[in-house]
Design an enzyme around this catalytic site. Structure first.
Site, PDB file in Angstrom:
ATOM      1  N   CYS A 130      -2.977   4.065  -1.174  1.00 25.47           N
ATOM      2  CA  CYS A 130      -4.137   3.176  -1.003  1.00 25.47           C
ATOM      3  C   CYS A 130      -4.323   2.267  -2.216  1.00 25.47           C
ATOM      4  CB  CYS A 130      -5.389   4.000  -0.729  1.00 25.47           C
ATOM      5  SG  CYS A 130      -5.265   4.936   0.801  1.00 25.47           S
ATOM      6  N   THR A 131      -4.035   2.784  -3.392  1.00 25.24           N
ATOM      7  CA  THR A 131      -4.112   1.960  -4.604  1.00 25.24           C
ATOM      8  C   THR A 131      -3.060   0.857  -4.537  1.00 25.24           C
ATOM      9  OG1 THR A 131      -4.989   3.796  -5.899  1.00 25.24           O
ATOM     10  CG2 THR A 131      -3.957   1.993  -7.123  1.00 25.24           C
TER      11      THR A 131
END
Length: 149
Positions: A43-44
């Protein structure tokens, strides 16, 4: 949701605690990406891919919005740490996931990772579902370039 559908008319809180409604985006193309969780590696990576190409989206007149079930405080910390210039919306009760029809992945254990691209009238141009976080930003940019030029 299917191609041609109108963006759901829902309101959520952004990373600053402000109410946000998709109605605010009328007249502007936009990308909505759903992701599982702030601060996780995939997600980062996805958030930073959208950040690094944010100017390309702005040049096309498009906005980027990320949505997960994380709290406003988590989104605020996530946005600050990675200098995310776009809106993050908190969907703690999963009403946006339901409205957009985002399905869970990995036998229902993980929230789905899905991206929706809308035109200036709020109509769905394209949706893309892949747990491969690095594929979402280029797919969204390609669709917008094809449809807005």
């Amino acid at each position: 949701m299917k191609k041609g559908d109108q963006v759901p008319n829902i309101s959520l809180k952004d990373q600053n605690g402000n109410d946000f409604s998709f109605e605010e985006l009328k007249g502007k193309a936009f990308v909505v990406y759903f992701y599982p969780k702030d601060f996780t590696p995939g997600c980062t990576k996805e958030a930073c891919n959208f950040r690094d190409s944010y100017e390309d989206f702005k040049e096309l007149g498009a906005e980027v919005i990320g949505i997960s079930a994380d709290s406003e405080d988590s989104h605020s910390s996530f946005a600050d740490k990675y200098e995310l210039p776009y809106i993050l919306l908190s969907d703690e009760d999963k009403k946006a996931r339901e409205a957009f029809g985002v399905q869970p992945n990995l036998l229902g254990l993980l929230p789905g990772r899905e991206t929706f691209i809308f035109d200036k009238e709020g109509k769905l141009l394209h949706k893309f579902n892949s747990m491969n976080a690095s594929r979402h930003m280029p797919e969204a940019l390609t669709v917008l370039r094809k449809n807005l030029n």
